[in-house]
Design a protein around this motif. Sequence first.
Motif, PDB file in Angstrom:
ATOM      1  N   GLU A  46       9.859   9.381   5.828  1.00  0.00           N
ATOM      2  CA  GLU A  46      10.186  10.044   4.508  1.00  0.00           C
ATOM      3  C   GLU A  46      10.406  11.543   4.507  1.00  0.00           C
ATOM      4  OE1 GLU A  46       6.725   8.677   1.905  1.00  0.00           O
ATOM      5  OE2 GLU A  46       6.019   8.283   3.922  1.00  0.00           O
ATOM      6  N   ALA A  56      10.187  10.995  -4.877  1.00  0.00           N
ATOM      7  CA  ALA A  56       9.001  10.244  -4.527  1.00  0.00           C
ATOM      8  C   ALA A  56       7.806  10.474  -5.489  1.00  0.00           C
ATOM      9  CB  ALA A  56       8.704  10.180  -3.179  1.00  0.00           C
ATOM     10  N   TYR A  58       3.748   9.718  -5.718  1.00  0.00           N
ATOM     11  CA  TYR A  58       2.456   9.243  -4.946  1.00  0.00           C
ATOM     12  C   TYR A  58       1.409   9.348  -6.100  1.00  0.00           C
ATOM     13  CZ  TYR A  58       5.681  10.269  -0.991  1.00  0.00           C
ATOM     14  OH  TYR A  58       6.595  10.558   0.039  1.00  0.00           O
ATOM     15  N   THR A  59       0.683   8.002  -6.223  1.00  0.00           N
ATOM     16  CA  THR A  59      -0.565   7.827  -7.093  1.00  0.00           C
ATOM     17  C   THR A  59      -1.586   7.267  -6.276  1.00  0.00           C
ATOM     18  OG1 THR A  59       0.331   5.833  -7.712  1.00  0.00           O
ATOM     19  CG2 THR A  59       0.879   7.551  -9.077  1.00  0.00           C
ATOM     20  N   GLU A  61      -3.248   4.940  -7.161  1.00  0.00           N
ATOM     21  CA  GLU A  61      -3.160   3.470  -7.335  1.00  0.00           C
ATOM     22  C   GLU A  61      -2.221   2.824  -6.336  1.00  0.00           C
ATOM     23  OE1 GLU A  61      -4.699   5.786 -10.460  1.00  0.00           O
ATOM     24  OE2 GLU A  61      -2.784   5.599  -9.824  1.00  0.00           O
ATOM     25  N   ASP A  62      -1.338   3.439  -5.841  1.00  0.00           N
ATOM     26  CA  ASP A  62      -0.275   3.088  -4.720  1.00  0.00           C
ATOM     27  C   ASP A  62      -1.119   2.895  -3.262  1.00  0.00           C
ATOM     28  OD1 ASP A  62       1.796   2.884  -6.661  1.00  0.00           O
ATOM     29  OD2 ASP A  62       2.680   4.674  -6.054  1.00  0.00           O
ATOM     30  N   GLY A  63      -2.037   3.616  -3.545  1.00  0.00           N
ATOM     31  CA  GLY A  63      -2.795   3.603  -1.877  1.00  0.00           C
ATOM     32  C   GLY A  63      -2.034   4.013  -0.705  1.00  0.00           C
ATOM     33  N   ARG A  64      -1.096   4.926  -1.144  1.00  0.00           N
ATOM     34  CA  ARG A  64      -0.310   5.650  -0.110  1.00  0.00           C
ATOM     35  C   ARG A  64      -0.427   7.255  -0.070  1.00  0.00           C
ATOM     36  NH1 ARG A  64       5.856   4.903  -1.561  1.00  0.00           N
ATOM     37  NH2 ARG A  64       5.705   7.238  -1.210  1.00  0.00           N
ATOM     38  N   THR A  65      -0.708   7.724   1.276  1.00  0.00           N
ATOM     39  CA  THR A  65      -1.113   9.156   1.278  1.00  0.00           C
ATOM     40  C   THR A  65       0.183   9.738   1.008  1.00  0.00           C
ATOM     41  OG1 THR A  65      -2.522   8.685   2.932  1.00  0.00           O
ATOM     42  CG2 THR A  65      -1.571  10.964   2.934  1.00  0.00           C
ATOM     43  N   ASN A  66       0.145  10.962   0.178  1.00  0.00           N
ATOM     44  CA  ASN A  66       1.187  12.079  -0.046  1.00  0.00           C
ATOM     45  C   ASN A  66       1.295  12.846   1.353  1.00  0.00           C
ATOM     46  OD1 ASN A  66       2.814  14.254  -0.736  1.00  0.00           O
ATOM     47  ND2 ASN A  66       2.095  14.142  -2.755  1.00  0.00           N
TER      48      ASN A  66
END
Length: 143
Positions: A46, A56, A58-59, A61-66
Amino acid sequence: MFQPSQNDVRRFFCETHAKARQGLPLTPIETLAAGWIEQHPEYHAELSDLQAALAAVYTVEDGRTNPFLHLAMHLTISEQVSIDQPTGIRQAVELLAARRNSLHEAQHVAMEALGEMIWASQRSGLPPDGHAYLDAVRRRATA
């Protein structure tokens, strides 16, 4: 007070990653950031694409770490420890690091408390409570 935009922060980390990979000279803050970037290889892809990084979203709800928020929090805690602000944070993080046998893990624990303080401040509309943050880090360090 310096208040970089979201894009400023993303550019900083992407450019720092690129400079470090190329072996170019780094400023002191870039050197500190590059150390944290190195410890997070899961973010390297990234950080290698500036345009994608700027776009990008990042939410939760996406379950991804910013990765940019995560790395910025590492830098924040490093700076707090270096100047011991709030007073006592250096000792609390050092105790955490000793108990966890890892400065990186200690920072992640402190990061939880930092996130809680920021969240509470945003919810209440009040300034961040440095005493509550320090108390939360100390509780985690002595638990």
